[in-house]
Design an enzyme around this catalytic site. Sequence first.
Site, PDB file in Angstrom:
ATOM      1  N   PRO A   2       0.823  -1.207   0.000  1.00  0.00           N
ATOM      2  CA  PRO A   2       0.000   0.000   0.000  1.00  0.00           C
ATOM      3  C   PRO A   2       0.856   1.256   0.000  1.00  0.00           C
ATOM      4  CG  PRO A   2      -0.820  -1.602   1.576  1.00  0.00           C
ATOM      5  CD  PRO A   2       0.499  -2.115   1.100  1.00  0.00           C
ATOM      6  N   LYS A  53       3.968   5.602   4.426  1.00  0.00           N
ATOM      7  CA  LYS A  53       3.278   4.315   4.329  1.00  0.00           C
ATOM      8  C   LYS A  53       2.963   3.729   5.708  1.00  0.00           C
ATOM      9  CE  LYS A  53       5.598   3.255  -0.029  1.00  0.00           C
ATOM     10  NZ  LYS A  53       6.402   2.259  -0.770  1.00  0.00           N
TER      11      LYS A  53
END
Length: 262
Positions: A2, A53
Amino acid sequence: MPEGDTLHRTAAGLRPYLVGRTVTAARTGGPGAVPQVDRIVGREIRSVEALGKNLLIRFDGDLELRTHLRMNGSWHRYRPGERWRRPPSRARLVLEVPGAVAVCFDAPVVELFEERAEALHPSLGRLGPDLLASDFDRDEALRRLRAPGRRDETISAALLDQRALAGVGNIWRNETLFAERVDPLVRVGDLEDDTLGRLVDTARRLLTASAATAPGRAPLHVYRRAGRPCPRCGTAIRSEPLPGESPRTTYWCPRCQGGTPK
């Protein structure tokens, strides 16, 4: 893995159900279980934020919880008693508050520490400016990209370096380079300042647009399109893992992005 836009959407989705509520139960499981997670029980959640992140949950009393999802992790939110979409054995962390249950599945990194230690944290303390932060420091990001140790790096590798600028992953480094017609193999030291500045601005624009879009809806032009025609010139998109990088694949148009931009 992600990217920053995904983490910002995750934080935005959890925030209304967690912030301002008191933790009634917390448990952890799997490899590397979080020690003393019961310390957050009875504490109010002050904020849920994305930083690069990382997802950071801050509690009163200056405790902070960090998760990094890497390739397979994800956060889910459920109503009390609702059936989970993944097996409980995959839950790394479970937080219960009045009216909601937040579950972090499969994340390899879950840790609890005092908020004052964030600046000294081996990962958080070295992060570059977050591209999605409202106070994003463009000049600092450019300074870090221009650091002498990055001069001989490919620009494709440099954009992934979270110590230079935080939030870019494999999707948006490829799309950024395509948008600016920059060869992923060019050295950072061979790029002019204007080109490097455009890359930073475009990466921020693409991440910001994606963060405001439903997952999977942002248009992609080269990522995972190897062998398919370039949407600009029709040339077949190339792909390969670049030397010296993690095995994440770079995708680019050899015609539109061929050669060093000036």
